[in-house]
Design a protein around this motif. Sequence first.
Motif, short mmCIF file in Angstrom:
data_model
loop_
_atom_site.label_atom_id
_atom_site.label_comp_id
_atom_site.label_asym_id
_atom_site.label_seq_id
_atom_site.Cartn_x
_atom_site.Cartn_y
_atom_site.Cartn_z
N LYS A 72 0.78 -1.00 0.09
CA LYS A 72 0.03 0.16 0.10
C LYS A 72 0.99 1.15 -0.07
N VAL A 73 0.77 2.23 -0.72
CA VAL A 73 1.56 3.44 -0.72
C VAL A 73 0.85 4.70 -0.40
N ALA A 74 1.37 5.51 0.36
CA ALA A 74 1.22 6.91 0.66
C ALA A 74 2.12 7.68 0.13
N VAL A 75 1.66 8.83 -0.21
CA VAL A 75 2.58 9.96 -0.59
C VAL A 75 2.11 11.31 -0.36
N THR A 76 3.44 12.11 -0.33
CA THR A 76 3.18 13.52 -0.01
C THR A 76 3.68 14.41 -1.39
N ALA A 77 2.78 15.46 -1.51
CA ALA A 77 3.45 16.27 -2.54
C ALA A 77 2.68 17.58 -2.17
N GLY A 78 2.90 18.73 -3.15
CA GLY A 78 2.33 20.04 -2.83
C GLY A 78 1.24 20.59 -3.57
N SER A 79 0.61 19.57 -4.32
CA SER A 79 -0.61 20.37 -5.02
C SER A 79 -1.34 19.08 -5.36
N ALA A 80 -2.82 19.69 -5.47
CA ALA A 80 -3.76 18.78 -6.10
C ALA A 80 -3.44 17.93 -7.24
N GLU A 81 -2.86 18.62 -8.36
CA GLU A 81 -2.33 18.18 -9.56
C GLU A 81 -1.47 17.07 -9.46
N LYS A 82 -0.32 17.36 -8.60
CA LYS A 82 0.57 16.14 -8.43
C LYS A 82 0.17 15.12 -7.85
N LEU A 83 -0.86 15.22 -6.81
CA LEU A 83 -1.19 14.11 -6.12
C LEU A 83 -2.22 13.42 -7.03
N GLU A 141 -1.18 21.41 3.12
CA GLU A 141 -2.61 21.75 4.01
C GLU A 141 -2.65 20.59 4.72
N GLN A 142 -2.18 19.65 4.99
CA GLN A 142 -2.47 18.33 5.86
C GLN A 142 -1.10 17.91 6.50
N ASP A 143 -1.34 17.17 7.65
CA ASP A 143 -0.38 16.68 8.49
C ASP A 143 -0.19 15.07 8.20
N PHE A 144 1.26 14.91 7.59
CA PHE A 144 1.20 13.62 7.09
C PHE A 144 1.23 12.56 8.00
N VAL A 145 1.70 12.68 9.09
CA VAL A 145 1.69 12.24 10.34
C VAL A 145 0.00 11.33 10.79
N ALA A 146 -0.60 12.44 10.97
CA ALA A 146 -2.10 12.26 11.19
C ALA A 146 -2.71 11.52 10.04
N GLU A 147 -2.65 11.90 8.85
CA GLU A 147 -3.19 11.29 7.69
C GLU A 147 -2.85 9.92 7.64
N VAL A 148 -1.37 9.47 7.80
CA VAL A 148 -0.88 8.12 7.58
C VAL A 148 -1.44 7.37 8.47
N HIS A 149 -1.72 7.82 9.94
CA HIS A 149 -2.28 7.05 10.94
C HIS A 149 -3.68 6.85 10.63
N LYS A 150 -4.38 7.78 10.35
CA LYS A 150 -5.82 7.55 9.97
C LYS A 150 -6.10 6.44 9.04
N ALA A 151 -5.21 6.73 7.81
CA ALA A 151 -5.40 5.69 6.92
C ALA A 151 -5.08 4.22 6.93
N THR A 152 -4.36 4.32 8.10
CA THR A 152 -3.86 2.74 8.33
C THR A 152 -4.40 2.13 9.95
N ASP A 153 -5.55 2.96 10.20
CA ASP A 153 -6.15 2.38 11.34
C ASP A 153 -5.22 2.55 12.68
N GLY A 154 -4.28 3.61 12.73
CA GLY A 154 -3.24 3.89 13.88
C GLY A 154 -2.01 3.25 13.59
N ALA A 155 -1.87 2.27 12.72
CA ALA A 155 -0.48 1.38 12.63
C ALA A 155 0.65 2.14 12.13
#
Length: 326
Positions: free
Chosen positions: A166-177, A193-207
């Motif tokens: 499973k892949v999570a990415v960070t980027a600086g624009s909606a177009e790049k994402l 606009e987002q905190d990658f720590v919080a977003e990754v934990h949310k998407a992985t059920d806290g893992a």
Amino acid sequence: MYAITIPEPGGPEALVWDEVPDPVPGPGEVLVEVAATAVNRADILQRQGFYDPPPGTSAYPGLECSGRIAALGPGVSGWSVGDEVCALLAGGGYAEKVAVPAGQLLPVPKGVTLTRAAALPEVVCTVWSNVFMISHLRPGETLLVHGGSSGIGTMAIQLAKAVGAKVAVTAGSAEKLERCAELGADILVNYREQDFVAEVHKATDGAGADVILDNMGAKYLDRNIQALALSGRLAIIGMQGGVKGELNIGALMRKRAAVTATSLRARPLEEKATVVAAVREHVWPLLDAGHVRPVVDSEVPLSDAAAGHRRVEESGHVGKVLLVTP
């Protein structure tokens, strides 16, 4: 021949297209007539005077190239004059010809043009060595890639998906994402606009993320540790966010996590050859089958390398910016 020289460090205008002596392949080397090379962050640092080439290597920038073999040095076997190849370099790709250790050559994959093959060696060797050989990403695990729309990022997404991660990415624009999503990214984080720590934990059920491929260095060090899963592995391959950071060893120990940091350019020839051989065994079949492809943002003439550097420094690109010989 002609090559890009750097008489004095500076901005893109410091890159000068000039006539220079032809290289001569030494023992174990081949001479490649360059069709294309690519702009890497290391080239920009070298142009600015911050990243000298390793001793004994070419003074010209360029960490990868594609082209045709023009001559074989003493002791080379398994390759022939006229073979279409791409190559991992310690330098010298910004030229019409370059001498390459034979252990750093790869054949041009099926379905990839000779020019576009120049987008492969540095990114594939970096991703495979760090994400798979060192960090041992496994099917079902989560990989977090910072700078998902970069050359490294676009290849990391594809290779991780190819092995069932499973892949999570960070980027600086909606177009790049959106481009990252087209390549298979599952978790999209706009770092502005987002905190990658919080977003990754949310998407992985806290893992958290099992493996993180990081190009930022110091700026993200503490947050990367927070984002890691138990037994997570952080692979640092860049210092765009600084060189000195504070590491919470207690947090690292609680997660039984590991931090590694590598670069390819200065590794001994034997280590590079080992990485290249692993890439040819594991990644080239994916390229030949069309499951993985180089992502190319644009092509500019090598003689106008300054334009390629400006494109990368503006950070509007997705994938690789190629420099094509006349």
